[in-house]
Design a protein around this motif. Structure first.
Motif, PDB file in Angstrom:
ATOM      1  N   ARG A 181      27.950 -57.395 -12.838  1.00  0.00           N
ATOM      2  CA  ARG A 181      26.801 -57.125 -11.979  1.00  0.00           C
ATOM      3  C   ARG A 181      26.646 -55.620 -11.826  1.00  0.00           C
ATOM      4  O   ARG A 181      27.591 -54.853 -12.068  1.00  0.00           O
ATOM      5  N   LEU A 182      25.456 -55.202 -11.426  1.00  0.00           N
ATOM      6  CA  LEU A 182      25.186 -53.786 -11.235  1.00  0.00           C
ATOM      7  C   LEU A 182      25.578 -53.347  -9.836  1.00  0.00           C
ATOM      8  O   LEU A 182      25.541 -54.140  -8.882  1.00  0.00           O
ATOM      9  N   GLU A 183      25.930 -52.063  -9.718  1.00  0.00           N
ATOM     10  CA  GLU A 183      26.291 -51.477  -8.439  1.00  0.00           C
ATOM     11  C   GLU A 183      25.674 -50.090  -8.327  1.00  0.00           C
ATOM     12  O   GLU A 183      25.501 -49.397  -9.337  1.00  0.00           O
ATOM     13  N   VAL A 184      25.356 -49.687  -7.101  1.00  0.00           N
ATOM     14  CA  VAL A 184      24.911 -48.319  -6.831  1.00  0.00           C
ATOM     15  C   VAL A 184      26.145 -47.487  -6.498  1.00  0.00           C
ATOM     16  O   VAL A 184      26.980 -47.904  -5.685  1.00  0.00           O
ATOM     17  N   VAL A 185      26.261 -46.318  -7.142  1.00  0.00           N
ATOM     18  CA  VAL A 185      27.403 -45.440  -6.877  1.00  0.00           C
ATOM     19  C   VAL A 185      26.919 -44.039  -6.538  1.00  0.00           C
ATOM     20  O   VAL A 185      25.872 -43.596  -7.021  1.00  0.00           O
ATOM     21  N   ASP A 186      27.681 -43.357  -5.688  1.00  0.00           N
ATOM     22  CA  ASP A 186      27.414 -41.953  -5.388  1.00  0.00           C
ATOM     23  C   ASP A 186      28.014 -41.108  -6.494  1.00  0.00           C
ATOM     24  O   ASP A 186      29.127 -41.362  -6.972  1.00  0.00           O
ATOM     25  N   ILE A 187      27.268 -40.083  -6.890  1.00  0.00           N
ATOM     26  CA  ILE A 187      27.682 -39.250  -8.018  1.00  0.00           C
ATOM     27  C   ILE A 187      28.009 -37.841  -7.545  1.00  0.00           C
ATOM     28  O   ILE A 187      27.212 -37.209  -6.845  1.00  0.00           O
ATOM     29  N   GLU A 188      29.174 -37.354  -7.933  1.00  0.00           N
ATOM     30  CA  GLU A 188      29.493 -35.960  -7.688  1.00  0.00           C
ATOM     31  C   GLU A 188      28.810 -35.112  -8.755  1.00  0.00           C
ATOM     32  O   GLU A 188      28.498 -35.587  -9.846  1.00  0.00           O
ATOM     33  N   VAL A 189      28.569 -33.864  -8.447  1.00  0.00           N
ATOM     34  CA  VAL A 189      27.859 -32.972  -9.361  1.00  0.00           C
ATOM     35  C   VAL A 189      28.544 -32.949 -10.730  1.00  0.00           C
ATOM     36  O   VAL A 189      29.738 -32.652 -10.838  1.00  0.00           O
ATOM     37  N   GLY A 190      27.755 -33.288 -11.766  1.00  0.00           N
ATOM     38  CA  GLY A 190      28.257 -33.252 -13.136  1.00  0.00           C
ATOM     39  C   GLY A 190      29.121 -34.429 -13.536  1.00  0.00           C
ATOM     40  O   GLY A 190      29.516 -34.540 -14.699  1.00  0.00           O
ATOM     41  N   ALA A 191      29.428 -35.324 -12.623  1.00  0.00           N
ATOM     42  CA  ALA A 191      30.301 -36.461 -12.942  1.00  0.00           C
ATOM     43  C   ALA A 191      29.464 -37.719 -13.128  1.00  0.00           C
ATOM     44  O   ALA A 191      29.090 -38.375 -12.167  1.00  0.00           O
ATOM     45  N   THR A 192      29.162 -38.052 -14.384  1.00  0.00           N
ATOM     46  CA  THR A 192      28.329 -39.226 -14.666  1.00  0.00           C
ATOM     47  C   THR A 192      29.026 -40.229 -15.586  1.00  0.00           C
ATOM     48  O   THR A 192      28.394 -41.121 -16.120  1.00  0.00           O
ATOM     49  N   ALA A 193      30.325 -40.089 -15.737  1.00  0.00           N
ATOM     50  CA  ALA A 193      31.044 -40.921 -16.693  1.00  0.00           C
ATOM     51  C   ALA A 193      30.932 -42.409 -16.374  1.00  0.00           C
ATOM     52  O   ALA A 193      30.886 -43.243 -17.286  1.00  0.00           O
ATOM     53  N   GLU A 194      30.917 -42.767 -15.089  1.00  0.00           N
ATOM     54  CA  GLU A 194      30.879 -44.183 -14.736  1.00  0.00           C
ATOM     55  C   GLU A 194      29.463 -44.732 -14.634  1.00  0.00           C
ATOM     56  O   GLU A 194      29.270 -45.923 -14.368  1.00  0.00           O
ATOM     57  N   PHE A 200       8.735 -47.827  -1.460  1.00  0.00           N
ATOM     58  CA  PHE A 200       9.243 -47.117  -2.638  1.00  0.00           C
ATOM     59  C   PHE A 200       8.200 -46.244  -3.331  1.00  0.00           C
ATOM     60  O   PHE A 200       8.532 -45.520  -4.272  1.00  0.00           O
ATOM     61  N   THR A 201       6.948 -46.292  -2.886  1.00  0.00           N
ATOM     62  CA  THR A 201       5.936 -45.426  -3.507  1.00  0.00           C
ATOM     63  C   THR A 201       5.607 -44.206  -2.660  1.00  0.00           C
ATOM     64  O   THR A 201       5.076 -43.219  -3.181  1.00  0.00           O
ATOM     65  N   GLN A 248      14.581 -41.603  -3.577  1.00  0.00           N
ATOM     66  CA  GLN A 248      15.698 -42.457  -3.199  1.00  0.00           C
ATOM     67  C   GLN A 248      15.530 -43.906  -3.646  1.00  0.00           C
ATOM     68  O   GLN A 248      16.492 -44.676  -3.652  1.00  0.00           O
ATOM     69  N   THR A 249      14.306 -44.261  -4.004  1.00  0.00           N
ATOM     70  CA  THR A 249      14.004 -45.679  -4.227  1.00  0.00           C
ATOM     71  C   THR A 249      13.474 -45.998  -5.625  1.00  0.00           C
ATOM     72  O   THR A 249      13.254 -47.170  -5.934  1.00  0.00           O
ATOM     73  N   GLN A 250      13.267 -44.997  -6.460  1.00  0.00           N
ATOM     74  CA  GLN A 250      12.739 -45.221  -7.799  1.00  0.00           C
ATOM     75  C   GLN A 250      13.762 -44.818  -8.857  1.00  0.00           C
ATOM     76  O   GLN A 250      14.288 -43.704  -8.832  1.00  0.00           O
ATOM     77  N   LEU A 251      14.023 -45.715  -9.782  1.00  0.00           N
ATOM     78  CA  LEU A 251      14.901 -45.445 -10.921  1.00  0.00           C
ATOM     79  C   LEU A 251      14.050 -45.440 -12.182  1.00  0.00           C
ATOM     80  O   LEU A 251      13.652 -46.504 -12.682  1.00  0.00           O
ATOM     81  N   TRP A 252      13.742 -44.248 -12.695  1.00  0.00           N
ATOM     82  CA  TRP A 252      12.951 -44.135 -13.925  1.00  0.00           C
ATOM     83  C   TRP A 252      13.904 -44.144 -15.109  1.00  0.00           C
ATOM     84  O   TRP A 252      14.744 -43.263 -15.253  1.00  0.00           O
ATOM     85  N   LEU A 253      13.763 -45.154 -15.934  1.00  0.00           N
ATOM     86  CA  LEU A 253      14.683 -45.381 -17.045  1.00  0.00           C
ATOM     87  C   LEU A 253      14.255 -44.605 -18.286  1.00  0.00           C
ATOM     88  O   LEU A 253      13.070 -44.489 -18.595  1.00  0.00           O
ATOM     89  N   GLU A 254      15.252 -44.118 -19.011  1.00  0.00           N
ATOM     90  CA  GLU A 254      14.997 -43.442 -20.277  1.00  0.00           C
ATOM     91  C   GLU A 254      16.103 -43.823 -21.246  1.00  0.00           C
ATOM     92  O   GLU A 254      17.292 -43.686 -20.927  1.00  0.00           O
ATOM     93  N   PRO A 272      17.822 -56.312  -6.268  1.00  0.00           N
ATOM     94  CA  PRO A 272      17.128 -56.510  -4.985  1.00  0.00           C
ATOM     95  C   PRO A 272      16.857 -55.185  -4.275  1.00  0.00           C
ATOM     96  O   PRO A 272      17.726 -54.313  -4.215  1.00  0.00           O
ATOM     97  N   PHE A 273      15.642 -55.063  -3.781  1.00  0.00           N
ATOM     98  CA  PHE A 273      15.257 -53.882  -3.014  1.00  0.00           C
ATOM     99  C   PHE A 273      15.317 -54.244  -1.535  1.00  0.00           C
ATOM    100  O   PHE A 273      14.954 -55.373  -1.165  1.00  0.00           O
ATOM    101  N   PRO A 274      15.816 -53.375  -0.655  1.00  0.00           N
ATOM    102  CA  PRO A 274      16.120 -51.954  -0.834  1.00  0.00           C
ATOM    103  C   PRO A 274      17.579 -51.635  -1.152  1.00  0.00           C
ATOM    104  O   PRO A 274      17.941 -50.456  -1.186  1.00  0.00           O
ATOM    105  N   GLU A 275      18.418 -52.652  -1.347  1.00  0.00           N
ATOM    106  CA  GLU A 275      19.815 -52.370  -1.678  1.00  0.00           C
ATOM    107  C   GLU A 275      19.922 -51.561  -2.974  1.00  0.00           C
ATOM    108  O   GLU A 275      20.860 -50.778  -3.154  1.00  0.00           O
ATOM    109  N   PHE A 276      18.974 -51.791  -3.876  1.00  0.00           N
ATOM    110  CA  PHE A 276      18.902 -51.070  -5.145  1.00  0.00           C
ATOM    111  C   PHE A 276      17.536 -50.408  -5.257  1.00  0.00           C
ATOM    112  O   PHE A 276      16.577 -50.827  -4.596  1.00  0.00           O
TER     113      PHE A 276
END
Length: 341
Positions: free
Chosen positions: A251-264, A215-216, A223-229, A283-287
């Motif tokens: 629980r948390l889930e990874v979702v694919d995002i369409e351009v401009g669609a971040t509502a979920e 992830f580094t 693809q592997t780093q989630l920088w929180l803000e 758990p990495f690398p699933e997340f």
């Protein structure tokens, strides 16, 4: 900072000591990040103290042009507590490693965090004992082969941020030694009033090289780093992926995002302790790896409570030491005893 305070540069925070880490060690990058951060937060060398325990990371105070204590194994939190209580105006930084801070020093670290002493804890996590030649540490992964686990470690590793959160921590963050975002994490840690716990993934080039590479590494990072803000959607992979909260199963889930669609996509609320725990446990690398400020919910500090208690206890009390010594039963010797030879 008042107008009489000297404006410093990163060079003002560097000593003339030879830096004695292995070439390529991640500690160099962390040192430079801290030295760059100090002028930006308005700190001054004469008001700053670095306290360390034992380990490769704990040579840090030698390389900072400030006051410093290179203490004993695992006891940096205890020394730092004494420093802060003696002079609450000092900026206290604790430098420790995954072995120093979570093994022999785990008990001291727990009580520092739960008390919420106003200080910054930088825990360098390389998942190995580097100074003592590569034995497995509390954060080493199952299967780690080392001089102390030649057939592979069977221990379940500790998770530093989970430990800090479970100890009652009010500020939990993660960074990476070579990341340009590390200085931003350090600034937030300094701004927090209370114990700021920052885990820093640090590469040990000799005994555990590349353990964080998945992830580094530059190509893998997006693809592997989630920088929180705080207040921003949890997006990664260039905004093409996000983190969603499945409220039915909690629980948390990874979702694919369409351009401009971040509502979920879940919006980061750094005051939400429950979500913070889920982010730490992903758990990495699933997340992806959660980085930046994971949790921040300030509370009154330990030294404030101690000072207030002392002030209340002193109200109406005499400060006459002579009177205190003579209080109660006293006696006078008014006749010399015979001198016997």
């Amino acid at each position: 900072m008042n107008e009489m305070t000297k404006i410093t540069t990163p060079d003002d925070w560097a000593t003339d000591q030879e830096v004695r880490w292995c070439p390529g060690c991640g500690d160099y990058a962390i040192l430079k990040a801290v030295q760059r951060t100090m002028p930006e937060i308005g700190a001054t060398p004469e008001n700053t103290v670095f306290v360390s325990g034992i380990g490769c990371s704990s040579r840090f105070p030698y390389y900072m042009e400030t006051y410093g204590f290179h203490t004993i194994h695992g006891r940096a939190p205890s020394i730092a507590t004494g420093v802060k209580l003696a002079n609450p105006e000092l900026d206290v930084w604790i430098i420790t490693g995954d072995g120093d801070g979570l093994s022999i020093g785990g008990n001291h670290m727990l009580h520092l965090i739960r008390r919420n002493l106003d200080c910054q804890v930088l825990l360098f996590n390389n998942e190995i004992y580097g100074l003592t030649k590569g034995q497995y540490s509390p954060t080493s992964r199952v299967g780690t082969r080392s001089p102390s686990t030649p057939y592979g470690s069977v221990d379940r590793p500790a998770t530093p941020c989970a430990f800090a959160l479970g100890s009652g921590g009010r500020f939990i963050a993660r960074g990476i030694d070579t990341s340009k975002n590390l200085t931003d994490v350090l600034k937030r840690a300094y701004a927090n009033k209370g114990t700021s716990f920052v885990e820093i993934y640090q590469n040990c080039i000799v005994y555990n090289d590349g353990v964080f590479e998945a992830f580094t590494e530059k190509k893998a990072a997006p693809q592997t780093q989630l920088w929180l803000e705080h207040g921003k959607p949890m997006l990664f992979a260039g905004g093409s992926k996000g983190i969603r909260l499945n409220r039915h199963e909690m629980r948390l889930e990874v979702v694919d995002i369409e351009v401009g669609a971040t509502a979920e996509v879940l919006v980061h609320d750094e005051t939400n302790k429950g979500v913070a725990q889920m982010l730490i446990d992903m758990p990495f690398p699933e997340f992806p790896i959660a980085l930046g400020v994971i949790y921040c919910d300030p509370a009154p500090t330990f030294e404030e409570a101690v000072l207030q208690q002392n002030a209340e206890a002193a109200k109406g009390k005499s400060t006459d030491l002579d009177a205190l010594l003579r209080k109660g039963q006293t006696w006078e010797v008014n006749q010399k005893q015979p001198h016997v030879i």
